[in-house]
Design a protein around this motif. Structure first.
Motif, PDB file in Angstrom:
ATOM      1  N   UNK A 216      11.723  -8.189 -11.108  1.00  0.00           N
ATOM      2  CA  UNK A 216      11.605  -7.509  -9.649  1.00  0.00           C
ATOM      3  C   UNK A 216      10.719  -5.846  -9.604  1.00  0.00           C
ATOM      4  N   UNK A 217      11.257  -5.258 -10.848  1.00  0.00           N
ATOM      5  CA  UNK A 217       9.771  -3.879 -10.966  1.00  0.00           C
ATOM      6  C   UNK A 217       8.167  -4.990 -11.493  1.00  0.00           C
ATOM      7  N   UNK A 218       8.322  -5.438 -11.948  1.00  0.00           N
ATOM      8  CA  UNK A 218       6.666  -5.961 -12.211  1.00  0.00           C
ATOM      9  C   UNK A 218       6.551  -6.407 -11.310  1.00  0.00           C
ATOM     10  N   UNK A 219       7.098  -6.770  -9.593  1.00  0.00           N
ATOM     11  CA  UNK A 219       6.280  -7.512  -9.227  1.00  0.00           C
ATOM     12  C   UNK A 219       5.527  -7.091  -8.027  1.00  0.00           C
ATOM     13  N   UNK A 220       6.532  -4.859  -8.294  1.00  0.00           N
ATOM     14  CA  UNK A 220       6.400  -4.103  -6.778  1.00  0.00           C
ATOM     15  C   UNK A 220       4.919  -3.229  -7.880  1.00  0.00           C
ATOM     16  N   UNK A 221       5.278  -3.246  -9.281  1.00  0.00           N
ATOM     17  CA  UNK A 221       3.838  -2.829 -10.129  1.00  0.00           C
ATOM     18  C   UNK A 221       1.826  -3.907  -9.960  1.00  0.00           C
ATOM     19  N   UNK A 222       2.896  -4.948  -9.847  1.00  0.00           N
ATOM     20  CA  UNK A 222       1.538  -5.909 -10.149  1.00  0.00           C
ATOM     21  C   UNK A 222       1.149  -5.874  -8.164  1.00  0.00           C
ATOM     22  N   UNK A 223       1.713  -5.568  -7.602  1.00  0.00           N
ATOM     23  CA  UNK A 223       1.181  -5.838  -5.870  1.00  0.00           C
ATOM     24  C   UNK A 223       0.345  -4.276  -5.632  1.00  0.00           C
ATOM     25  N   UNK A 224       1.285  -3.208  -6.428  1.00  0.00           N
ATOM     26  CA  UNK A 224       0.955  -2.130  -6.014  1.00  0.00           C
ATOM     27  C   UNK A 224      -1.023  -1.725  -6.967  1.00  0.00           C
ATOM     28  N   UNK A 225      -0.850  -2.001  -8.307  1.00  0.00           N
ATOM     29  CA  UNK A 225      -1.857  -2.235  -8.715  1.00  0.00           C
ATOM     30  C   UNK A 225      -3.119  -2.570  -8.078  1.00  0.00           C
ATOM     31  N   UNK A 226      -2.505  -4.105  -7.599  1.00  0.00           N
ATOM     32  CA  UNK A 226      -3.712  -5.092  -6.565  1.00  0.00           C
ATOM     33  C   UNK A 226      -4.544  -4.158  -5.225  1.00  0.00           C
ATOM     34  N   UNK A 227      -3.211  -4.053  -4.755  1.00  0.00           N
ATOM     35  CA  UNK A 227      -2.983  -3.174  -2.990  1.00  0.00           C
ATOM     36  C   UNK A 227      -4.830  -2.319  -3.643  1.00  0.00           C
ATOM     37  N   UNK A 228      -4.032  -1.277  -4.683  1.00  0.00           N
ATOM     38  CA  UNK A 228      -4.973  -0.210  -4.595  1.00  0.00           C
ATOM     39  C   UNK A 228      -5.785  -0.714  -4.938  1.00  0.00           C
ATOM     40  N   UNK A 229      -5.982  -1.510  -6.177  1.00  0.00           N
ATOM     41  CA  UNK A 229      -7.549  -1.888  -5.942  1.00  0.00           C
ATOM     42  C   UNK A 229      -8.778  -2.006  -4.964  1.00  0.00           C
ATOM     43  N   UNK A 230      -7.674  -3.140  -4.424  1.00  0.00           N
ATOM     44  CA  UNK A 230      -8.286  -3.808  -3.311  1.00  0.00           C
ATOM     45  C   UNK A 230      -8.979  -3.031  -1.847  1.00  0.00           C
ATOM     46  N   UNK A 231      -7.551  -1.846  -1.741  1.00  0.00           N
ATOM     47  CA  UNK A 231      -8.411  -0.843  -0.830  1.00  0.00           C
ATOM     48  C   UNK A 231      -8.702   0.696  -1.357  1.00  0.00           C
ATOM     49  N   UNK A 232      -9.479   0.747  -2.402  1.00  0.00           N
ATOM     50  CA  UNK A 232      -9.740   2.005  -3.252  1.00  0.00           C
ATOM     51  C   UNK A 232      -8.620   3.227  -2.799  1.00  0.00           C
ATOM     52  N   UNK A 233      -6.985   2.811  -3.405  1.00  0.00           N
ATOM     53  CA  UNK A 233      -6.435   3.991  -3.047  1.00  0.00           C
ATOM     54  C   UNK A 233      -6.170   4.434  -4.632  1.00  0.00           C
ATOM     55  N   UNK A 234      -6.110   5.489  -4.843  1.00  0.00           N
ATOM     56  CA  UNK A 234      -5.534   6.095  -5.923  1.00  0.00           C
ATOM     57  C   UNK A 234      -4.090   5.583  -6.265  1.00  0.00           C
ATOM     58  N   UNK A 235      -4.094   5.427  -7.549  1.00  0.00           N
ATOM     59  CA  UNK A 235      -2.238   4.850  -7.703  1.00  0.00           C
ATOM     60  C   UNK A 235      -1.007   5.685  -7.953  1.00  0.00           C
ATOM     61  N   UNK A 236      -0.486   6.605  -7.574  1.00  0.00           N
ATOM     62  CA  UNK A 236       0.613   7.727  -8.776  1.00  0.00           C
ATOM     63  C   UNK A 236       1.560   6.984  -8.793  1.00  0.00           C
TER      64      UNK A 236
END
Length: 558
Positions: A386-406
């Motif tokens: 569950x944690x890895x799924x959310x972490x990967x989703x955050x990584x991919x979303x940040x990369x796609x949308x140009x966000x800084x991931x904290x």
């Protein structure tokens, strides 16, 4: 005739004038009466757009907001507080700044020196309060009246340290570590300007337009020095800890060496970055390592800590400037300030050596991805799926949308470390890894967002936060941003497992499964809660710059 600008105001103006000229562009202010001289001066600067001020009710949130601003800009950022307990609230942020080398300026208002030790209201020994965690401290009891004098000299040194400039030649970069400084200003009454001072304050603020010192041209460490030819082949790995930067990636790629890069290293955007490296390190390849080269501050994993402590493997660290926390003789790595000499120590990796790490990492990540896909398809949560799924989703979303991931500092950054792919593109990932506490994560995110402008939209920078429920609850008050303040753009992704799930992955997990210790581990480590996180977020309103999404999973312990 009484001056429209009292002595307390003159002292505040003098200090702020020096700081603005040294490059300070952001300050965070918490309300208070004793700090009024600083506040009225800052208001004039803000109105003339010389600096940007951010007001926070809670000094602890103010400290971490300033930390986020400094983390993103790497410029001096001020924090203004009144006297007494307000000053003590800054300690957690100051500790993190010290261990991360971030340039905070603590502008703490104090009562006049004659009241110290008398039991007077809100009067305590503020000078020296942060002595273990600042690069310099000055107790300004009579500044600038004593000019020229010792306080003036100490103030000049403190400003040069926080600005990263040579005290002898302001145009040159300093070779000393940066970090927070403490300026304690003793203000006597009157604390406020006369009505007639308004034009004077405006004129002073206008005089500082464009007065900030130009940015320093720091040396390009990533390109410094030539890599020697005919290097011997060695079984070396490169470890990139927090803040290692592009120099670590270039070093590893140039020498064909496996790169073990933490998510917040700033180096995890290369094909030589090894996926799921912690588990690979625990296997046969870890035993074959001869030498280790370290960049940055590694704090994330025990396998890396064990590798660096292994006396059978020679190790080196790239340290052109020793960090603020460094104590001679406490670490065993041999320090290098030249990349060329460091390359001679590391040697060159063979194609077989690098390929074996890449293959092993890819295979292990594929196994982890199978767990993630099963969780996403049918909710089956094996291990940290569950944690890895959310972490990967955050990584991919940040990369796609140009966000800084904290990332917060608990389980999820380790999930991110395990599941993030390698390649030539990665989002900008930041974390508070100086002391790796969960403190102030939301405030840091707000500070990062407010540190710049998204050119595409003309709005604050977009930031995505990846954190657990306790991290979120711990700093929820930082979502209290008043209606007169500029709002950040922060998307918070929270994994809610109803307590401190990280302890299930440590020694306590095994004890927690034993009937004799289950209750102890659950109450004192897991610390279960019943907070409705969505309602908690909603209580701060819908116009505070934060959007919160909660992903609920079953607790790992208890």
């Amino acid at each position: 005739m009484t001056s429209p600008v009292p002595a307390s105001m003159f002292s505040a103006l003098s200090v702020l004038d020096s700081l603005v000229r040294a490059g300070m562009r952001h300050l965070v202010v918490s309300p208070g009466s004793r700090s009024a001289p600083l506040t009225y001066a800052l208001a004039a600067l803000d109105q003339e757009k010389v600096v940007k001020t951010h007001v926070r009710i809670d000094e602890r949130s103010a400290g971490f907001t300033a930390l986020g601003l400094a983390k993103k800009t790497l410029e001096p950022v001020g924090i203004v507080t009144t006297s007494g307990t307000a000053v003590g609230e800054l300690l957690p942020a100051v500790m993190e700044a010290y261990h991360s080398g971030l340039p905070l300026v603590l502008l703490t208002a104090d009562r006049p020196e004659r009241l110290r030790g008398t039991g007077s209201n809100q009067t305590t020994r503020q000078a020296g309060m942060f002595s273990n965690f600042v690069r310099a401290e000055v107790d300004l009891t009579s500044y600038p009246e004593e000019t020229p004098g010792e306080q003036t000299r100490l103030l000049s040194r403190a400003i040069s340290l926080v600005a990263g400039r040579s005290e002898q030649d302001w145009s040159e970069a300093s070779l000393q570590a940066r970090g927070p400084v403490h300026l304690n200003l003793a203000f006597d009454t009157p604390l406020t300007p006369d009505f007639s001072a308004a034009p004077l304050l405006k004129q002073w603020a206008q005089s500082l337009r464009g007065a900030q010192a130009p940015s320093l041209a720091h040396p390009d460490l990533a390109g410094e020095g030539q890599v020697p030819s005919n290097l011997p082949e060695r079984k070396t790995v490169v470890v990139a800890g927090d803040g290692a930067g592009e120099v670590a990636q270039k070093f590893a790629q140039t020498l064909n060496l496996p790169l073990l890069a933490e998510p917040s290293s700033g180096a995890r955007f290369s094909e030589v970055a090894i996926e799921a490296y912690r588990e690979v390190l625990a296997g046969e390849l870890g035993d074959r390592i001869d030498r280790v080269v370290l960049f940055g501050h590694p704090t994330l994993s025990r396998p890396i800590a064990s590798l660096l402590a292994d006396e059978s493997k020679e190790s080196a660290i790239f340290a052109p400037v020793q960090p603020s926390w460094f104590e001679e003789g406490r670490r065993r790595e041999r320090a290098f300030s030249s990349l060329g000499e460091l390359a001679e120590f590391a040697g060159r990796g063979s194609e077989a050596w690098l390929n074996s790490w890449q293959v092993a990492g890819a295979q292990r990540r594929a196994q982890l991805m199978e767990q993630v896909e099963r969780f996403r398809s049918d909710g089956e949560s094996l291990g940290r799926a569950a944690g890895m799924s959310l972490a990967l989703e955050a990584w991919e979303s940040a990369l796609e949308q140009g966000e800084i991931l904290l990332s917060g500092s608990s389980n999820l950054i380790r999930d991110l470390d395990a599941i993030a792919p390698s390649g030539q593109r990665a989002p900008e990932v930041l974390a508070s890894r100086g002391l790796a506490g969960i403190d102030g994560t939301l405030a840091v995110a707000a500070g990062i967002s407010l540190a710049g402008v998204d050119g595409a939209r003309g709005e604050p920078l977009p930031v995505r936060v990846l954190c657990g429920d306790l991290t979120f609850i711990h700093d929820a008050m930082s979502m209290n941003i008043g209606p007169l303040e500029e709002k950040p753009r922060v998307q918070v992704d929270v994994l809610d497992d109803r307590g401190g799930g990280i302890f299930a992955t440590l020694e306590h997990g095994e004890l927690g499964a034993h009937p004799d210790f289950a209750a102890t581990v659950n109450r004192f480590f897991t610390t279960p809660h019943t907070v409705d996180l969505e309602n908690l977020a909603a209580s701060f309103g819908t116009d505070n710059g934060f959007s919160v999404r909660v992903v609920r999973v079953e607790p790992a312990v208890g």
